[in-house]
Scaffold this motif. Sequence first.
Motif, PDB file in Angstrom:
ATOM      1  N   GLU A  12       0.834  -1.195   0.000  1.00  0.00           N
ATOM      2  CA  GLU A  12       0.000   0.000   0.000  1.00  0.00           C
ATOM      3  C   GLU A  12       0.874   1.253   0.000  1.00  0.00           C
ATOM      4  O   GLU A  12       1.862   1.325   0.734  1.00  0.00           O
ATOM      5  N   TYR A  14       0.831   5.721  -0.344  1.00  0.00           N
ATOM      6  CA  TYR A  14       0.171   7.023  -0.330  1.00  0.00           C
ATOM      7  C   TYR A  14       0.273   7.608  -1.738  1.00  0.00           C
ATOM      8  O   TYR A  14       1.312   7.503  -2.391  1.00  0.00           O
ATOM      9  N   ASN A  44      -8.470   1.641  -3.304  1.00  0.00           N
ATOM     10  CA  ASN A  44      -7.970   2.727  -2.471  1.00  0.00           C
ATOM     11  C   ASN A  44      -8.723   2.765  -1.156  1.00  0.00           C
ATOM     12  O   ASN A  44      -9.781   2.180  -1.009  1.00  0.00           O
ATOM     13  N   ARG A  45      -8.107   3.427  -0.214  1.00  0.00           N
ATOM     14  CA  ARG A  45      -8.761   3.671   1.067  1.00  0.00           C
ATOM     15  C   ARG A  45      -8.343   5.045   1.527  1.00  0.00           C
ATOM     16  O   ARG A  45      -7.231   5.504   1.271  1.00  0.00           O
ATOM     17  N   LYS A  46      -9.279   5.706   2.178  1.00  0.00           N
ATOM     18  CA  LYS A  46      -9.002   7.037   2.701  1.00  0.00           C
ATOM     19  C   LYS A  46      -8.694   6.930   4.185  1.00  0.00           C
ATOM     20  O   LYS A  46      -9.323   6.162   4.909  1.00  0.00           O
ATOM     21  N   SER A  47      -7.729   7.726   4.578  1.00  0.00           N
ATOM     22  CA  SER A  47      -7.414   7.866   5.992  1.00  0.00           C
ATOM     23  C   SER A  47      -7.265   9.358   6.231  1.00  0.00           C
ATOM     24  O   SER A  47      -6.253   9.956   5.850  1.00  0.00           O
ATOM     25  N   GLY A  48      -8.304   9.964   6.764  1.00  0.00           N
ATOM     26  CA  GLY A  48      -8.319  11.417   6.888  1.00  0.00           C
ATOM     27  C   GLY A  48      -8.381  12.032   5.502  1.00  0.00           C
ATOM     28  O   GLY A  48      -9.244  11.701   4.704  1.00  0.00           O
ATOM     29  N   ARG A  49      -7.422  12.880   5.199  1.00  0.00           N
ATOM     30  CA  ARG A  49      -7.405  13.499   3.877  1.00  0.00           C
ATOM     31  C   ARG A  49      -6.442  12.792   2.919  1.00  0.00           C
ATOM     32  O   ARG A  49      -6.201  13.261   1.813  1.00  0.00           O
ATOM     33  N   TYR A  50      -5.898  11.667   3.340  1.00  0.00           N
ATOM     34  CA  TYR A  50      -4.933  10.938   2.531  1.00  0.00           C
ATOM     35  C   TYR A  50      -5.592   9.740   1.854  1.00  0.00           C
ATOM     36  O   TYR A  50      -6.484   9.107   2.420  1.00  0.00           O
ATOM     37  N   ILE A  51      -5.134   9.431   0.646  1.00  0.00           N
ATOM     38  CA  ILE A  51      -5.635   8.279  -0.087  1.00  0.00           C
ATOM     39  C   ILE A  51      -4.478   7.322  -0.320  1.00  0.00           C
ATOM     40  O   ILE A  51      -3.417   7.722  -0.807  1.00  0.00           O
ATOM     41  N   TYR A  52      -4.692   6.072   0.036  1.00  0.00           N
ATOM     42  CA  TYR A  52      -3.692   5.028  -0.125  1.00  0.00           C
ATOM     43  C   TYR A  52      -4.180   4.039  -1.177  1.00  0.00           C
ATOM     44  O   TYR A  52      -5.369   3.708  -1.222  1.00  0.00           O
TER      45      TYR A  52
END
Length: 71
Positions: A12, A14, A44-52
């Motif tokens: 994974e 960023y 993809n997955r979002k963590s806060g404002r970040y996309i991984y």
Amino acid sequence: IEILRLLKKNGEMYAQDIEKHFYMEQSTASHHLNTLLRAGAVKNRKSGRYIYYSLVKENITKVLDDFISII
């Protein structure tokens, strides 16, 4: 294909790390990642404002076969 190789190697990642690896503009990287996402090659997955992003391993063979058939 190079993005797929990078994700295979690193797991994974960023989105901005992918951009930096290839020295791409953000819009170019987004376009390529969205194409891979629509094709089912990545998720993809979002963590806060970040996309991984990461590979969808069970779909890679089909996506690559489809790609090869059009070139």
